[in-house]
Design an enzyme around this catalytic site. Sequence first.
Site, PDB file in Angstrom:
ATOM      1  CB  THR A  76       1.705  -1.796   0.287  1.00  0.00           C
ATOM      2  OG1 THR A  76       1.177  -2.873   1.052  1.00  0.00           O
ATOM      3  CG2 THR A  76       1.841  -0.569   1.172  1.00  0.00           C
TER       4      THR A  76
ATOM      5  NE  ARG B 213      12.958  -1.339  -9.634  1.00  0.00           N
ATOM      6  CZ  ARG B 213      12.181  -2.178  -8.974  1.00  0.00           C
ATOM      7  NH1 ARG B 213      11.617  -1.806  -7.835  1.00  0.00           N
ATOM      8  NH2 ARG B 213      11.957  -3.393  -9.440  1.00  0.00           N
ATOM      9  CE  LYS B 214      17.230   9.218  -4.321  1.00  0.00           C
ATOM     10  NZ  LYS B 214      17.293   9.446  -2.859  1.00  0.00           N
TER      11      LYS B 214
ATOM     12  NE  ARG C  89      12.424   1.584   1.677  1.00  0.00           N
ATOM     13  CZ  ARG C  89      13.598   1.070   1.385  1.00  0.00           C
ATOM     14  NH1 ARG C  89      13.705  -0.219   1.177  1.00  0.00           N
ATOM     15  NH2 ARG C  89      14.645   1.829   1.273  1.00  0.00           N
TER      16      ARG C  89
ATOM     17  CB  THR D 283      11.884   3.660  -6.897  1.00  0.00           C
ATOM     18  OG1 THR D 283      12.525   2.378  -6.713  1.00  0.00           O
ATOM     19  CG2 THR D 283      12.975   4.720  -6.990  1.00  0.00           C
TER      20      THR D 283
ATOM     21  CB  CYS E 259      28.580  -1.851   0.990  1.00  0.00           C
ATOM     22  SG  CYS E 259      27.924  -0.233   0.580  1.00  0.00           S
TER      23      CYS E 259
END
Length: 305
Positions: A151, A129-130, A146, A124, A237
Site C-alpha cells: 500500500t 523516521r520523521k 500508513r 513516513t 509513551c
Amino acid sequence: MAKTIRIGTRDSELALWQAHTVQHKLEALGYKTELISVKSTGDLILDKPLYELGITGIFTKTLDVAMINGTVDIAVHSMKDVPTQLPKGIIQGAVLERAASEDIFVFKDGKSTADFESTVTIATGSLRRKAQWLNKYPHHQVVDLRGNVNTRLQKVADNDWAGAVFAKAGLERINLKPENHIVLDWMLPAPAQGAMVIAVMQNDSYCKEACAHLNHKNSELVTHVEREFLRTLEGGCTAPIGAYAEIKEKRIHFKGVLFSLDGTQKMEIEESVPVSECQNFGTLCALKILESGGRELMESIKKEL
C-alpha cells in the site's frame, strides 16, 4: 500423535512471508504445522477486557487474542512491532537470525536522486523516521504514510512526494526493493528492526521446545539490549527512539538516540561492554539519557502526542 502447531499470522504479504519462513523451518525439523491467517478481533469473544491482559500492540493485538483464546498456538511478528511488555501468559519463543536493520529511502518514479537541498516532501508514518529526517533536513516537509508495504509503495507512486522511508528488510523479504533507493546509514533503526520473533504461550511446553530450535542467540541478545533501552525510555509513551546493537569481538556495541517530535532536540549515547557483562546494558544506557535531560524531553513528548 504429534501435535500440529497452528501458526498465527496477519494476512499482509510480508506477514505471510514471515509465517511461511517459520513454517518451513519447523517442518524441516519434523514438526507438523498449519498456517492460520487472523484478520480481526471482532468475532473473538474474550471474557476479560484487553487491557487486563496487557494487550496493547496495534499490529500484534489480534494475534495475542487468538493465542489466548486457543485459536492459534504461536504467532510470528516483525519484532519492531511487538510491545516491549508482552501480554500475560505470552512469552518470546525465539528470535530468528536478524536480517538488514537499516532504513532506506525509496525515490519516486524511478529517480535515483532527489535534490535534498531544495524544499521537498517525503513520507513516513514513523515518529522515529520523521524526527531523524527533520533533524537532518529541517527545511523539508514530512507527510504521514500508513498501510502495509505494498500500500505504501503504491501511495509513493500516486503522490507528488520525493519518496518515502521503508525498512530495508521488509522490502527485501518480498522482493519489492526498488533499484531507485539509497540506504540511510545516518538513521538509527527502530529497536529490533530486521528481526522476526515467535510468540508462544508460557504454558505450552511442546511449542516452546519447537521454537527454541529456531532461536539465534546473537540476534536474541542484541534485540534484547535495544528493546530494554526502548522500554526504559518509553514508560508507556510512543516517542522518536532509535537503537542499534551489534556484537564485535566479544563486545556489544550500542548506539541509542531520543529526539523531540520535530527533530530539533537530539540526545544520543554510544557505549560498549563485553558480552559477558551485558545484563541490564540497555536499561543503563537509557537511564543515562533520562538523567541528562531525557526525562524532561519525554514529558514534553507526552504532552504533545
